[in-house]
Structures are given as structure tokens and as C-alpha cells.
Design an enzyme around this catalytic site. Structure first.
Site, PDB file in Angstrom:
ATOM      1  N   LYS A 113      -7.838  -1.323  -0.872  1.00  0.00           N
ATOM      2  CA  LYS A 113      -6.612  -0.533  -0.813  1.00  0.00           C
ATOM      3  C   LYS A 113      -6.725   0.750  -1.642  1.00  0.00           C
ATOM      4  O   LYS A 113      -6.053   1.740  -1.359  1.00  0.00           O
ATOM      5  CB  LYS A 113      -5.421  -1.343  -1.322  1.00  0.00           C
ATOM      6  CG  LYS A 113      -5.188  -2.687  -0.647  1.00  0.00           C
ATOM      7  CD  LYS A 113      -4.646  -2.538   0.759  1.00  0.00           C
ATOM      8  CE  LYS A 113      -4.035  -3.788   1.337  1.00  0.00           C
ATOM      9  NZ  LYS A 113      -4.838  -4.999   1.360  1.00  0.00           N
TER      10      LYS A 113
HETATM   11  C1  LIG Z   1      -4.919  -6.014   2.333  1.00  0.00           C
HETATM   12  C2  LIG Z   1      -6.127  -6.852   2.302  1.00  0.00           C
HETATM   13  C3  LIG Z   1      -6.700  -7.363   3.477  1.00  0.00           C
HETATM   14  C4  LIG Z   1      -6.077  -7.140   4.839  1.00  0.00           C
HETATM   15  O1  LIG Z   1      -6.069  -5.801   5.186  1.00  0.00           O
HETATM   16  P1  LIG Z   1      -5.144  -5.294   6.398  1.00  0.00           P
HETATM   17  O2  LIG Z   1      -5.273  -3.830   6.412  1.00  0.00           O
HETATM   18  O3  LIG Z   1      -3.760  -5.741   6.027  1.00  0.00           O
HETATM   19  O4  LIG Z   1      -5.640  -5.952   7.606  1.00  0.00           O
HETATM   20  C5  LIG Z   1      -7.864  -8.080   3.370  1.00  0.00           C
HETATM   21  N1  LIG Z   1      -8.441  -8.317   2.170  1.00  0.00           N
HETATM   22  C6  LIG Z   1      -7.918  -7.852   1.023  1.00  0.00           C
HETATM   23  C7  LIG Z   1      -8.581  -8.166  -0.255  1.00  0.00           C
HETATM   24  C8  LIG Z   1      -6.748  -7.100   1.042  1.00  0.00           C
HETATM   25  O5  LIG Z   1      -6.233  -6.635  -0.094  1.00  0.00           O
END
Ligand SMILES: *Cc1c(COP(=O)(O)O)cnc(C)c1O
Length: 461
Positions: free
Chosen positions: A112
């Protein structure tokens, strides 16, 4: 570049407006009017460029004249200066044809950060120029919230409120949200699960009086700028192992369909992607949709990969929009049905197109633990549970083209699951070593829109 709403009833916006707005006023999501196609030569040229240079070239056509070239370059440079690896998103090789793309070298140890650090800088630059302030409210299953806190803390032009499901995020995730001391960021512990938080957020955006009163903005993965930032590493990683001269496949641990949608965008822009694989945990609504053509919600079942414990996958709407030839009224009909009846069924054509673009696989907690154990034993690689899901699904679906699995978080973010799997407690990187000693600050919130809005009004500086 113009941005249009997936529901077809909100005004078209430019990049800056779409970024600052988040959710469209008709309840839809903004998508670019078209996807620019990169030439084979341009994609080839990425192999000799830095991550920041590639990021600039890929995002430039989407941002229009929101920032001058120099300003945009400076924004990108600042955004990624806090990453602890020089390549920003490096790869390690797991086997002859299988690569792990490490997306967790940012400040909060999850992918993120790649988008959020950039968005923080873009909001700051745009709002300063406009002389405006906004209130950002987000919902998180864990990692978005901490990434947003880290990206927006201390900025003058933003008050940030992050809702997370009380008791359902890992301790590291919670502490990353509750320990920043800057007074413009607020952690809200909501009674309910992630879908409760996400529904409250949607309702808040649809409360136009409140929306205008606090100048509400969103940085959830529904924000187009987030998706855009994630398109970049599909290109850098694929080019590193031979694209565009050979096709590459990706396995993507998925919850909200944001990260994998960025892969779909990369493909639309000309990156030769062989297969895009949706990897889910036991909350497998997307896997079931690919297998059956029915998109049907069920209860969220808490798993050891909590960032993917989601049944309402917001960004899927962006794909549906394309699967139905960008017909906003059709999208509205389907998502009204999802809201009211908890289900919709894809038409045959839409279903065929979905199967054409995506493969899918689902991984239980037991299989997740097995995968962590296996890679720790065989090569000393410690996977976080989400990355382990991607790896496990990849193994089941290995084909001829090389496979890149996205490693979405650092294992130290999920120490309990990792220790259970392989007996090792992964160390937190040094900048976070005192996380467990810092003071926590949070507000408990009932799952109720009025109460939430009152808390936000009170919290704004
Ligand atoms: C947010 C997240 C996901 C999923 O990502 P999306 O964009 O919601 O599909 C997978 N793994 C981790 C560690 C995350 O923080």
C-alpha cells in the site's frame, strides 16, 4: 485525460479532481476515458531506467497537466525516498520460472505504501496550490490505514480519519495506526468487520451535506490515483525478466481487486501479460465469480491473511464496467442488485470475457501455512501469509511463461501466523523496532453513520 464514472451519471473530471474526489457522486468509481497504449520500443526502454523514471513515463499520460514535468518528477522522487531498497520494488527468484516481487520496502511494510506515499505528495502539492483543505476518511482491513497515516501525518492541508474493524487487525497493523502522534491523523476502531467500515464510508460519501461540509476526500483503493501508482511495478518487474520480448504471468493476492486491476491496466497499456491470476483466501468471492459467473456475497470469515478478509470487492466494479462495454446503467443495475440481494449473475459475454482475462485460485489457512513452511525450509525465504497465498496459487497454476508472484507485505507485519508456520518471529526493521513501546491513541466508534460523522466533525482541527 478525462475520467468517467462507472455509473455513468456523475460529471466527467480531470485527474486532479478525480484524485481529490475519490468516489463519484453517482456512487460509481472514476476510470480514465481510455487506456493509452505504449509502444514496444518504449516498454523495452524501461529496462535501462530507474523505478522513478519508469513511474514518470507510465503515469504522465494519465495526469494531464495537473503537475508540470519537473514538479511531477520531484513528487515521485520524494514519494519513494523513504523506501529502504534502492530498486524500490525488487525481485527475488524462487525457482527457475518463479519470481517474487517484493512490494514491502516502504515505511509501513506493505505494498500500500507504493501508492499511498505518492498520493500523499500529490494531495499536498495540489491542495497547497489551490489553497484548500480536505478531510480524508478511509476504511482499512489493516494495511491501507497505516500506509495512509504514514503518508499524510503532519500535512497542513489534510485531516485524516481511518476506520478499522475493532479487534480484527494484527497488533502491528493496529499499532502503526494508533501510535503516530501528529494531531491531524485519527484512528477509529469500528464495531464490525471491514465490510461494515467500507459500507459506512460509502454511505458517508453519499451524504452530500456532510461530504460538502467537511470537504470529504477518499484514499481507499477506489481512488484512481492509487490504482495508477500500482501499474508501474507490473512494468518494471516484467521488463526485468524479459518483457516485452516474452510474455509474463502474474499471481496477485487479492481482496479489494485494486492491485490486480492495476495489472489489468498494464495489460491494456500494452504489457504482454500471459495470465493474470486472482489469488484469494477462504473469502473467495472473486474466485467463485471466475468459476461460476455468480458474484455472491457471503459472511466474512476471519483468516490468517486479514488484509484480504473482504467480500465486497470495490474495484471489481471497474472491471465490470469494461466487461459491459462501459455501460453505466448496466453497472448500476448489477451493483444495486448486489447491495439489495447480495448477488448478481454475469451475462454469458461478460463471463467469457472475465475468464479470458483472468485465472483464479483459492488458498485455505492450512495451505497458507504449508507454503510459508515450505519456502522457509527450502530456501530461508520468509513469506507473509498474503504473499504465501500468491505463491501457493502460482504453484498450482504454473505454465510455460515465467510467473511473478506479488509479495504484498513484510512477514514482520504478521508475526503470529509466521511463527505458527515456521517457528520464527521475523524482526521488525530498525525504524520500527520500538513499535511495541509507543503510546496508542484511538477512538471507539459504533457501526453507525451519525455517530461517526459527529466524531469526525469534532476531530477536525
Ligand atoms: C491490501 C492488501 C492485499 C489486497 O490488495 P487489494 O488491492 O485489496 O486486492 C493483499 N495483501 C496485503 C498485505 C494487503 O495489505
Amino acid at each position: 485525460m478525462k475520467y468517467v464514472s462507472t455509473r455513468g451519471k456523475a460529471p466527467d473530471l480531470n485527474f486532479e479532481e478525480a484524485m481529490l474526489t475519490g468516489l463519484a457522486r453517482d456512487g460509481g468509481l472514476y476510470v480514465p476515458e481510455e487506456y493509452p497504449l505504449l509502444s514496444v520500443q518504449q516498454i523495452s526502454s524501461f529496462s535501462t531506467k530507474s523505478y522513478e523514471e519508469v513511474a514518470f513515463e507510465i503515469m504522465k499520460p494519465f495526469i494531464g497537466d495537473t503537475f508540470s514535468d519537473d514538479e511531477f518528477k520531484r513528487i515521485i522522487k520524494t514519494a519513494y525516498s523513504g523506501f529502504s531498497h534502492r530498486a524500490k520494488c525488487p525481485m527475488v527468484q524462487l525457482s527457475e520460472n518463479h519470481f517474487l516481487l517484493e512490494l514491502f520496502h516502504g515505511p509501513t511494510l506493505a505494498f500500500k505504501d507504493v501508492a499511498m506515499q505518492l498520493i500523499g505528495q500529490m494531495f499536498e502539492a495540489a491542495l497547497k496550490r489551490r489553497g484548500e483543505k480536505v478531510t480524508i476518511v478511509g476504511a482499512t482491513s489493516g494495511d491501507t490505514g497505516s500506509a495512509a497515516m504514514e503518508a499524510f501525518k503532519g500535512l497542513d492541508s489534510v485531516d485524516l480519519f481511518i476506520m478499522y474493524p475493532h479487534g480484527r487487525v494484527s497488533e502491528v497493523q493496529r499499532r502503526q495506526m494508533t501510535t503516530p502522534q501528529e494531531t491531524n491523523v485519527h484512528a477509529l476502531a469500528v464495531d464490525g468487520d471491514f465490510d461494515t467500515c467500507q459500507a459506512l464510508l460509502k454511505d458517508m460519501f453519499n451524504d452530500f451535506d456532510f461530504r460538502d461540509e467537511v470537504r470529504l476526500a477518499g484514499v481507499n483503493s477506489i481512488n484512481w490515483a492509487r490504482v495508477l501508482a500500482q501499474v508501474v511495478y507490473y512494468f518494471t518487474s516484467a521488463v526485468a525478466i524479459g518483457a516485452p520480448n516474452r510474455k509474463v504471468s502474474f499471481s496477485v493476492p487479492t481482496g479489494n481487486f485494486g492491485d490486480i486491476f492495476a495489472g489489468y491496466v498494464a495489460k491494456k497499456m500494452g504489457l504482454p501479460i500471459d495470465r493474470l491470476i486472482i489469488a484469494t483466501n477462504q473469502n473467495d468471492i472473486l474466485h467463485r465469480t471466475v468459476k461460476t459467473g455468480n458474484h455472491t456475497k457471503s459472511e466474512v470469515k476471519p483468516s490468517i491473511s486479514p488484509s484480504m478478509d473482504i467480500q465486497v470487492s470495490s474495484n471489481f466494479e471497474r472491471l465490470i464496467f469494461d466487461l459491459y462495454q462501459r455501460d453505466g446503467s448496466k453497472v448500476t443495475e448489477l451493483f444495486d442488485a448486489l447491495k439489495n440481494d447480495g448477488t448478481f449473475t454475469l451475462s454469458n459475454e461478460a463471463n467469457n470475457q472475465l475468464i479470458n482475462e483472468f485465472d483464479s485460485g483459492c488458498c485455505s489457512d492450512i495451505e497458507t501455512i504449508q507454503a510459508i513452511k515450505k519456502y522457509h525450509r527450502s530456501m530461508g525465504e520468509i513469506l507473509c501469509p498474503h504473499s504465501a497465498i500468491g505463491v501457493s496459487v502460482s504453484e498450482d497454476q504454473m505454465g510455460k511463461s515465467p510467473m511473478i508472484t506479488l509479495a504484498t507485505a513484510h512477514p514482520a507485519k504478521f508475526p503470529d501466523a509466521v511463527q505458527k508456520a515456521c517457528g520464527v518471529i521475523p524482526d521488525l526493521p530498525s525504524h520500527m523496532a520500538d513499535l511495541y513501546d509507543r503510546d496508542e491513541r484511538m477512538t471507539r466508534v459504533p457501526g453507525d453513520l451519525n455517530a461517526l460523522e459527529a466524531i469526525i466533525r469534532k476531530g477536525i482541527k
